[in-house]
Design a protein around this motif. Structure first.
Motif, PDB file in Angstrom:
ATOM      1  N   LYS A   1       1.131   3.340   1.935  1.00  0.00           N
ATOM      2  CA  LYS A   1       0.523   5.117   2.424  1.00  0.00           C
ATOM      3  C   LYS A   1       0.138   5.677   0.773  1.00  0.00           C
ATOM      4  O   LYS A   1      -0.751   6.132   0.940  1.00  0.00           O
TER       5      LYS A   1
ATOM      6  N   THR B   1      -0.323   5.015  -1.579  1.00  0.00           N
ATOM      7  CA  THR B   1      -2.278   3.882  -2.194  1.00  0.00           C
ATOM      8  C   THR B   1      -3.498   5.124  -1.648  1.00  0.00           C
ATOM      9  O   THR B   1      -3.954   5.141  -2.674  1.00  0.00           O
ATOM     10  N   TRP B   2      -2.812   4.726  -0.060  1.00  0.00           N
ATOM     11  CA  TRP B   2      -4.515   5.698   0.368  1.00  0.00           C
ATOM     12  C   TRP B   2      -4.582   6.897   0.104  1.00  0.00           C
ATOM     13  O   TRP B   2      -5.396   7.213  -0.203  1.00  0.00           O
TER      14      TRP B   2
END
Length: 127
Positions: free
Chosen positions: A50, A52-53
């Motif tokens: 999450k 990273t996104w």
């Protein structure tokens, strides 16, 4: 404003690099690592996934924002306008004679000791 966005952009880039390096390589993104299982099965999104996104979306948004700001700053001018084809300013002081006030004759090498022509250029010899 541009500097603030640039600093945020750099911090997002460093954070994204760090988060990606912290993740396990068992995602199977390149077909390596990971265990068996059906190809359509997706692993549950972890906290690092999450994050990273979120960092990736922020990085893309700051990239687009910096591109828009750069385009607005460059509007109405071309790179060809900056090549120096314009006349120099007339109120600029005249350049000093020589190189920054140095007499160009002081830069000439001394005449040769063998009594040759003082005006002849010094030519290197292949001995």
């Amino acid at each position: 404003m541009e500097n603030v966005i640039l600093i945020v952009h750099l911090l997002l880039a460093l954070g994204l690099i760090g988060v990606v390096l912290l993740q396990r390589s068992e995602g199977g993104g390149l077909g390596i690592g990971g265990g068996g299982g059906a190809m359509s099965q997706r692993a549950p999104l972890t906290a690092l996934g999450k994050l990273t996104w979120i960092l990736a979306v922020g990085f893309i948004i700051t990239s687009i924002t910096l591109t828009i700001i750069a385009a607005q700053n460059a509007s109405g001018s071309s790179i060809l306008d900056r090549l120096g084809t314009q006349e120099p300013a007339t109120d600029a002081p005249a350049p000093a004679p020589g190189l920054d006030g140095i007499d160009p004759n002081a830069l000439v090498p001394p005449p040769s000791a063998d009594g040759g022509d003082a005006d002849a250029p010094l030519v290197p010899r292949a001995d």
